[in-house]
Design a protein around this motif. Structure first.
Motif, PDB file in Angstrom:
ATOM      1  N   ASP A  91      73.826 -50.239 -23.538  1.00  0.00           N
ATOM      2  CA  ASP A  91      74.715 -51.022 -24.406  1.00  0.00           C
ATOM      3  C   ASP A  91      75.121 -50.201 -25.626  1.00  0.00           C
ATOM      4  OD1 ASP A  91      74.580 -53.155 -22.703  1.00  0.00           O
ATOM      5  OD2 ASP A  91      72.966 -54.180 -23.812  1.00  0.00           O
ATOM      6  N   LEU A  92      74.188 -49.374 -26.127  1.00  0.00           N
ATOM      7  CA  LEU A  92      74.467 -48.555 -27.310  1.00  0.00           C
ATOM      8  C   LEU A  92      75.333 -47.344 -26.968  1.00  0.00           C
ATOM      9  CD1 LEU A  92      70.907 -48.541 -28.956  1.00  0.00           C
ATOM     10  CD2 LEU A  92      72.945 -49.712 -29.828  1.00  0.00           C
ATOM     11  N   GLU A  93      75.010 -46.680 -25.846  1.00  0.00           N
ATOM     12  CA  GLU A  93      75.731 -45.466 -25.453  1.00  0.00           C
ATOM     13  C   GLU A  93      76.083 -45.533 -23.966  1.00  0.00           C
ATOM     14  OE1 GLU A  93      74.124 -41.688 -26.458  1.00  0.00           O
ATOM     15  OE2 GLU A  93      73.955 -42.133 -28.592  1.00  0.00           O
ATOM     16  N   PRO A  94      77.121 -46.234 -23.589  1.00  0.00           N
ATOM     17  CA  PRO A  94      77.443 -46.445 -22.176  1.00  0.00           C
ATOM     18  C   PRO A  94      77.881 -45.182 -21.435  1.00  0.00           C
ATOM     19  CG  PRO A  94      79.132 -47.392 -23.596  1.00  0.00           C
ATOM     20  CD  PRO A  94      78.016 -46.999 -24.497  1.00  0.00           C
ATOM     21  N   THR A  95      78.185 -44.098 -22.168  1.00  0.00           N
ATOM     22  CA  THR A  95      78.626 -42.858 -21.501  1.00  0.00           C
ATOM     23  C   THR A  95      77.573 -41.758 -21.567  1.00  0.00           C
ATOM     24  OG1 THR A  95      79.706 -42.096 -23.534  1.00  0.00           O
ATOM     25  CG2 THR A  95      81.065 -43.353 -21.961  1.00  0.00           C
ATOM     26  N   ASN A  96      76.362 -42.120 -21.932  1.00  0.00           N
ATOM     27  CA  ASN A  96      75.284 -41.110 -22.010  1.00  0.00           C
ATOM     28  C   ASN A  96      74.725 -40.879 -20.598  1.00  0.00           C
ATOM     29  OD1 ASN A  96      72.839 -39.710 -22.324  1.00  0.00           O
ATOM     30  ND2 ASN A  96      72.532 -40.571 -24.379  1.00  0.00           N
ATOM     31  N   GLU A  97      74.997 -39.709 -20.049  1.00  0.00           N
ATOM     32  CA  GLU A  97      74.594 -39.445 -18.656  1.00  0.00           C
ATOM     33  C   GLU A  97      73.073 -39.417 -18.492  1.00  0.00           C
ATOM     34  OE1 GLU A  97      74.788 -34.940 -17.479  1.00  0.00           O
ATOM     35  OE2 GLU A  97      76.484 -35.323 -18.825  1.00  0.00           O
ATOM     36  N   GLU A  98      72.353 -39.064 -19.566  1.00  0.00           N
ATOM     37  CA  GLU A  98      70.890 -39.002 -19.473  1.00  0.00           C
ATOM     38  C   GLU A  98      70.303 -40.387 -19.207  1.00  0.00           C
ATOM     39  OE1 GLU A  98      67.418 -37.234 -19.006  1.00  0.00           O
ATOM     40  OE2 GLU A  98      69.235 -36.095 -19.461  1.00  0.00           O
ATOM     41  N   ILE A 122      77.243 -41.487 -10.703  1.00  0.00           N
ATOM     42  CA  ILE A 122      77.912 -41.940 -11.941  1.00  0.00           C
ATOM     43  C   ILE A 122      77.651 -40.920 -13.047  1.00  0.00           C
ATOM     44  CG2 ILE A 122      77.947 -43.704 -13.753  1.00  0.00           C
ATOM     45  CD1 ILE A 122      77.218 -45.760 -11.537  1.00  0.00           C
ATOM     46  N   ALA A 123      76.406 -40.461 -13.151  1.00  0.00           N
ATOM     47  CA  ALA A 123      76.053 -39.466 -14.169  1.00  0.00           C
ATOM     48  C   ALA A 123      76.876 -38.193 -13.982  1.00  0.00           C
ATOM     49  CB  ALA A 123      74.562 -39.150 -14.096  1.00  0.00           C
ATOM     50  N   ILE A 124      77.043 -37.775 -12.714  1.00  0.00           N
ATOM     51  CA  ILE A 124      77.820 -36.564 -12.427  1.00  0.00           C
ATOM     52  C   ILE A 124      79.283 -36.764 -12.824  1.00  0.00           C
ATOM     53  CG2 ILE A 124      78.728 -35.125 -10.551  1.00  0.00           C
ATOM     54  CD1 ILE A 124      75.969 -35.524  -9.162  1.00  0.00           C
ATOM     55  N   SER A 125      79.807 -37.961 -12.527  1.00  0.00           N
ATOM     56  CA  SER A 125      81.219 -38.232 -12.852  1.00  0.00           C
ATOM     57  C   SER A 125      81.457 -38.237 -14.359  1.00  0.00           C
ATOM     58  CB  SER A 125      81.646 -39.571 -12.259  1.00  0.00           C
ATOM     59  OG  SER A 125      80.995 -40.648 -12.927  1.00  0.00           O
ATOM     60  N   MET A 126      80.409 -38.525 -15.134  1.00  0.00           N
ATOM     61  CA  MET A 126      80.532 -38.563 -16.598  1.00  0.00           C
ATOM     62  C   MET A 126      80.409 -37.176 -17.238  1.00  0.00           C
ATOM     63  SD  MET A 126      78.262 -41.793 -17.710  1.00  0.00           S
ATOM     64  CE  MET A 126      78.863 -43.459 -17.556  1.00  0.00           C
ATOM     65  N   SER A 127      79.913 -36.225 -16.480  1.00  0.00           N
ATOM     66  CA  SER A 127      79.595 -34.925 -17.061  1.00  0.00           C
ATOM     67  C   SER A 127      80.853 -34.214 -17.543  1.00  0.00           C
ATOM     68  CB  SER A 127      78.877 -34.063 -16.030  1.00  0.00           C
ATOM     69  OG  SER A 127      78.716 -32.761 -16.524  1.00  0.00           O
ATOM     70  N   SER A 128      80.753 -33.668 -18.737  1.00  0.00           N
ATOM     71  CA  SER A 128      81.873 -32.889 -19.285  1.00  0.00           C
ATOM     72  C   SER A 128      81.700 -31.400 -18.999  1.00  0.00           C
ATOM     73  CB  SER A 128      81.968 -33.115 -20.809  1.00  0.00           C
ATOM     74  OG  SER A 128      80.730 -32.778 -21.414  1.00  0.00           O
ATOM     75  N   ALA A 134      73.916 -28.430 -11.888  1.00  0.00           N
ATOM     76  CA  ALA A 134      73.063 -28.033 -10.759  1.00  0.00           C
ATOM     77  C   ALA A 134      71.860 -28.958 -10.611  1.00  0.00           C
ATOM     78  CB  ALA A 134      72.601 -26.586 -10.929  1.00  0.00           C
ATOM     79  N   ASP A 135      71.248 -29.297 -11.740  1.00  0.00           N
ATOM     80  CA  ASP A 135      70.058 -30.157 -11.678  1.00  0.00           C
ATOM     81  C   ASP A 135      70.383 -31.541 -11.117  1.00  0.00           C
ATOM     82  OD1 ASP A 135      68.536 -28.144 -12.688  1.00  0.00           O
ATOM     83  OD2 ASP A 135      68.472 -28.919 -14.745  1.00  0.00           O
ATOM     84  N   LEU A 136      71.565 -32.049 -11.473  1.00  0.00           N
ATOM     85  CA  LEU A 136      71.967 -33.374 -10.980  1.00  0.00           C
ATOM     86  C   LEU A 136      72.222 -33.336  -9.470  1.00  0.00           C
ATOM     87  CD1 LEU A 136      74.373 -34.640 -13.782  1.00  0.00           C
ATOM     88  CD2 LEU A 136      72.093 -35.464 -13.260  1.00  0.00           C
TER      89      LEU A 136
END
Length: 468
Positions: A91-98, A122-128, A134-136
């Motif tokens: 809720d605080l950081e909806p785009t935080n991939e971690e 989803i995390a991969i799609s958010m990555s900049s 590689a880890d993901l």
């Protein structure tokens, strides 16, 4: 200002000093993160929790400290609490991939691997920074491994290697998947393509050699291991594998040279010593062979292949006394090793120590070795010892695993006639001759007293007439 290794550990030293004195010192959030990471890497969970608690008291809005808290909760299998924190952080950081990575971790630990994959994607799609993902990709690959979906796992481990060609764990996982799917040719094709771009990757050459070894293309395997050694002349694994290839090519002197290089590069391994012993044996150099076989068990007394090799070495040379000496030592070290007991029984039988041989076969059966020859060997020894009832009981047990077996039926027939249970003897002997008349010699060999018994002679002769 000069920077030293001591400066790097200074926050950790201050933190541990604070714990001892109960003084409250201030650390910035990144220092707490480094302290917690250090404790987690070293398995010090209690200290990690203490650092997280103090860190959150000083930095209550820190997302990263909250994520460390989630990591601890996952370790403790407190998945509901971990989920609650992750929902609040989202809720605080909806785009935080971690946050998504940790959410996937929680799902994975609960065997929700499909959902874990969706969350990681989803995390991969958010990555900049896709070049750093590689880890993901590796995490997605591992989730597919959990699902036994090896083809899909290969796709993501390959992506991992595209992002980081030095991720040898991903390379091993790609080849593991190919191996599991029995796709050796595809593995070879992939490794050759990988080596075109990374020609000095010793790990890839090593893996390529193992693939060629599997399909028995020993010449190409040998060349691949040579390139692995050229890429890294201290690569012990490459010398070991090259030695195995040279053995297949019957180049035993060269194999010994490669195994001996590993002894010089690293602490001696029981495997290398054992292979050297085998090679000397193939070359007919018995003194050197036994010397290295003995070194094998000196190096690792728990290596069953060492004890088995040295016992068989003496058996091959009909030196059963020495074979018995070593197999006795082996069963003393590991009394639950079924191969040891089988050898123990065989050696004692050759020495005509029938009671000990019977004990060995009995223990072999108790440990789950239900091979036909084990049942029969034990039955024959019990018969020789005059333990007819025990022999019958042993063979009746054998029929549960080998019903309608002629070798067993002839023996049961002979045993029942021997103890004067004529009806049972006739039943089993008739069974036997119907199954196979060629084994009728068993009666003459094991029960010579029955040769002239009219009923026995009639059953066997009638069956031979019928078969003719």
């Amino acid at each position: 200002m000069n920077y030293s290794h001591e400066d790097e550990n200074f926050p950790l030293t201050r933190f541990e000093s604070m714990l001892k004195t109960n003084d409250i010192l201030f650390f910035d959030s990144s220092e707490f993160e480094n302290i917690i990471h250090h404790y987690l890497e070293n398995g010090k969970i209690a200290l990690s929790k203490r650092a997280i608690k103090l860190g959150l008291e000083q930095h209550p809005t820190s997302i990263n400290l909250r994520l460390f808290q989630v990591e601890i909760l996952v370790i403790e299998n407190k998945f509901a609490e971990a989920d609650d924190i992750l929902d609040a952080l989202h809720d605080l950081e909806p785009t935080n991939e971690e946050i998504f990575i940790q959410k996937a971790n929680v799902l994975s630990k609960q065997d929700e691997h499909e959902k874990a994959i969706e969350t990681l994607l989803i995390a991969i799609s958010m990555s900049s920074t896709p070049e750093d993902d590689a880890d993901l990709y590796a995490l997605v690959g591992m989730e597919y491994l959990f699902l036994d979906q090896f083809d899909k796992a290969i796709v993501y481990f390959k992506k991992c290697l595209e992002a980081d060609t030095t991720d040898y764990s991903a390379l091993h996982n790609v080849i593991y998947c190919f191996d599991f799917l029995n796709k050796n040719e595809e593995a070879i094709e992939y490794l050759n393509a990988f080596l075109d771009k990374n020609p000095y990757c010793e790990v890839a050459w090593h893996q390529l050699g193992r693939q060629y070894f599997t399909i028995k293309d020993y010449a190409k395997a040998n060349a691949a291991f040579d390139f692995a050694i050229i890429s890294d002349d201290t690569f012990v694994g490459a010398y070991i594998e090259k030695g195995k290839v040279l053995e297949k090519l019957k180049k035993y002197e060269e194999a010994i040279e490669n195994y001996k290089i590993t002894l010089a590069l690293d602490d001696p391994t029981s495997f290398a010593l054992l292979r050297i012993g085998f090679c000397y044996d193939k070359l007919g150099q018995e003194d050197l062979a036994i010397q290295f076989l003995k070194k094998t068990i000196d190096e690792d007394a728990l290596l069953d292949r060492g004890w088995i090799a040295i016992t068989k070495f003496y058996m091959k040379r009909l030196n059963y006394q020495k074979a018995l000496y070593y197999i006795n030592k082996a069963v003393t070290i590991d009394g639950d090793n079924v191969v040891y007991w089988k050898l123990y029984a065989t050696v004692n039988k050759r020495l005509n120590f029938l009671e000990e041989a019977e004990r060995g076969y009995k223990r072999t059966l108790e440990l789950g070795n239900y091979e036909l020859d084990t049942w029969i060997a034990r039955g024959d020894i019990l018969t020789s010892l005059g333990e007819f009832e025990a022999a019958i009981y042993n063979l009746i047990q054998a029929t549960e695993f080998y019903p309608e077996n002629a070798e067993i039926e002839y023996r049961l027939g002979g045993l029942y006639f021997t103890i004067h249970q004529t009806e049972e003897g006739r039943f089993h002997l008739k069974n036997a001759v119907q199954l196979n008349t060629d084994y009728s010699f068993i009666i003459s060999e094991l029960f010579p007293n029955l040769d002239n018994k009219p009923m026995v002679k009639a059953i066997i002769s009638d069956s031979k007439k019928t078969s003719n």
